[in-house]
Design an enzyme around this catalytic site. Structure first.
Site, PDB file in Angstrom:
ATOM      1  N   ASP A   8       0.985  -1.278   0.046  1.00  0.00           N
ATOM      2  CA  ASP A   8       0.012  -0.004   0.061  1.00  0.00           C
ATOM      3  C   ASP A   8       0.959   1.329  -0.015  1.00  0.00           C
ATOM      4  O   ASP A   8       2.206   0.989  -0.251  1.00  0.00           O
ATOM      5  CB  ASP A   8      -0.979  -0.036   1.337  1.00  0.00           C
ATOM      6  CG  ASP A   8      -0.301   0.395   2.449  1.00  0.00           C
ATOM      7  OD1 ASP A   8       0.816   0.464   2.702  1.00  0.00           O
ATOM      8  OD2 ASP A   8      -1.076   0.161   3.532  1.00  0.00           O
ATOM      9  N   CYS A  65       3.049  -3.359   3.771  1.00  0.00           N
ATOM     10  CA  CYS A  65       2.321  -2.134   4.359  1.00  0.00           C
ATOM     11  C   CYS A  65       2.970  -1.457   5.433  1.00  0.00           C
ATOM     12  O   CYS A  65       4.001  -1.921   5.663  1.00  0.00           O
ATOM     13  CB  CYS A  65       0.647  -2.586   4.675  1.00  0.00           C
ATOM     14  SG  CYS A  65       0.340  -3.718   5.944  1.00  0.00           S
ATOM     15  N   THR A  67       2.458  -1.372   8.883  1.00  0.00           N
ATOM     16  CA  THR A  67       2.826  -2.645   9.916  1.00  0.00           C
ATOM     17  C   THR A  67       3.025  -4.023   9.289  1.00  0.00           C
ATOM     18  O   THR A  67       3.632  -4.934  10.116  1.00  0.00           O
ATOM     19  CB  THR A  67       1.736  -2.684  10.729  1.00  0.00           C
ATOM     20  OG1 THR A  67       0.624  -2.954  10.165  1.00  0.00           O
ATOM     21  CG2 THR A  67       1.597  -1.359  11.453  1.00  0.00           C
ATOM     22  N   HIS A  98       9.137 -24.575   8.509  1.00  0.00           N
ATOM     23  CA  HIS A  98       8.099 -25.238   9.372  1.00  0.00           C
ATOM     24  C   HIS A  98       6.593 -25.296   8.810  1.00  0.00           C
ATOM     25  O   HIS A  98       5.685 -26.081   8.944  1.00  0.00           O
ATOM     26  CB  HIS A  98       7.956 -24.780  10.776  1.00  0.00           C
ATOM     27  CG  HIS A  98       9.171 -25.054  11.603  1.00  0.00           C
ATOM     28  ND1 HIS A  98       9.196 -25.105  13.156  1.00  0.00           N
ATOM     29  CD2 HIS A  98      10.415 -25.392  11.262  1.00  0.00           C
ATOM     30  CE1 HIS A  98      10.263 -25.447  13.496  1.00  0.00           C
ATOM     31  NE2 HIS A  98      11.334 -25.619  12.409  1.00  0.00           N
ATOM     32  N   HIS A 134       5.823 -31.429  10.347  1.00  0.00           N
ATOM     33  CA  HIS A 134       5.456 -30.180  10.074  1.00  0.00           C
ATOM     34  C   HIS A 134       4.508 -30.299   8.740  1.00  0.00           C
ATOM     35  O   HIS A 134       3.512 -29.556   8.860  1.00  0.00           O
ATOM     36  CB  HIS A 134       6.887 -29.323   9.466  1.00  0.00           C
ATOM     37  CG  HIS A 134       7.696 -29.141  10.474  1.00  0.00           C
ATOM     38  ND1 HIS A 134       7.301 -28.522  11.957  1.00  0.00           N
ATOM     39  CD2 HIS A 134       9.098 -29.161  10.562  1.00  0.00           C
ATOM     40  CE1 HIS A 134       8.562 -28.538  12.576  1.00  0.00           C
ATOM     41  NE2 HIS A 134       9.378 -28.730  11.919  1.00  0.00           N
TER      42      HIS A 134
HETATM   43  C1  RB5 Z   1      -2.097   2.528   6.443  1.00  0.00           C
HETATM   44  O1  RB5 Z   1      -2.370   3.901   6.871  1.00  0.00           O
HETATM   45  C2  RB5 Z   1      -2.002   1.667   7.359  1.00  0.00           C
HETATM   46  O2  RB5 Z   1      -2.861   1.302   8.009  1.00  0.00           O
HETATM   47  C3  RB5 Z   1      -1.570   0.331   6.605  1.00  0.00           C
HETATM   48  O3  RB5 Z   1      -0.389   0.548   5.836  1.00  0.00           O
HETATM   49  C4  RB5 Z   1      -1.049  -0.689   7.502  1.00  0.00           C
HETATM   50  O4  RB5 Z   1      -0.204  -0.524   8.739  1.00  0.00           O
HETATM   51  C5  RB5 Z   1      -2.433  -1.530   8.084  1.00  0.00           C
HETATM   52  O5  RB5 Z   1      -2.293  -2.693   8.788  1.00  0.00           O
END
Ligand code: RB5
Length: 146
Positions: A8, A65, A67, A98, A134
């Protein structure tokens, strides 16, 4: 290998770095976007990338993304996908050995660039162990999709 790549807006920079890196390593990359830092919704990119792996059009996928959490949840909604969110190379190695994970998720806001690149290298270069224990566990977790 053929590798699906998606991100993203929060991870556009790392997606471009991973694309260059995988290409230099000799892999074929299918880039599902996004293509800039303009705000988008991560499921619109992570889901088609993961679907291409589930359909056998790509061997594996990497989704990124802010996180890594949103894209990993998205990828794991697709039947046939075992997506692992990794913040360290040990997890990247063990999830290949695994879990035979077929999609890797990472977060640009969480990882420094060199650590991120090392996670990619390890995850790409590690094979499934083919260990019977596994495989039995994977069979059980995949059966949950039915
Ligand atoms: C986008 O603002 C953010 O929410 C996305 O990149 C991600 O961290 C979502 O899990």
């Amino acid at each position: 290998m053929k590798i699906a790549l998606a991100c993203d807006h929060g991870a556009f920079e790392y997606k471009e770095i991973v694309k260059e890196m995988l290409t230099e390593m000799g892999h074929e990359v299918e880039d599902f976007g996004c293509h800039s830092t303009a705000s988008v919704d991560y499921p619109d990119y992570a889901a088609p990338a993961a679907q291409s792996v589930a359909d056998g059009k790509n061997d594996r996928g990497i989704v990124i993304c802010g996180t890594g959490i949103g894209v990993s949840i998205t990828a794991n909604k697709i039947k046939g996908i075992r997506c692992a969110l990794c913040n360290d190379p040990v997890s990247a190695k063990l999830t290949r050995e695994h879990n035979d994970s077929n999609v890797l998720a990472m977060g640009q806001r969480i990882l420094g660039v060199e650590l991120m690149k090392e996670i990619v290298r390890v995850w790409i270069n590690t094979d499934f162990s083919n260990d019977e224990r596994h495989q039995r566990r994977i069979n059980k977790l995949m059966a949950l999709e039915k």
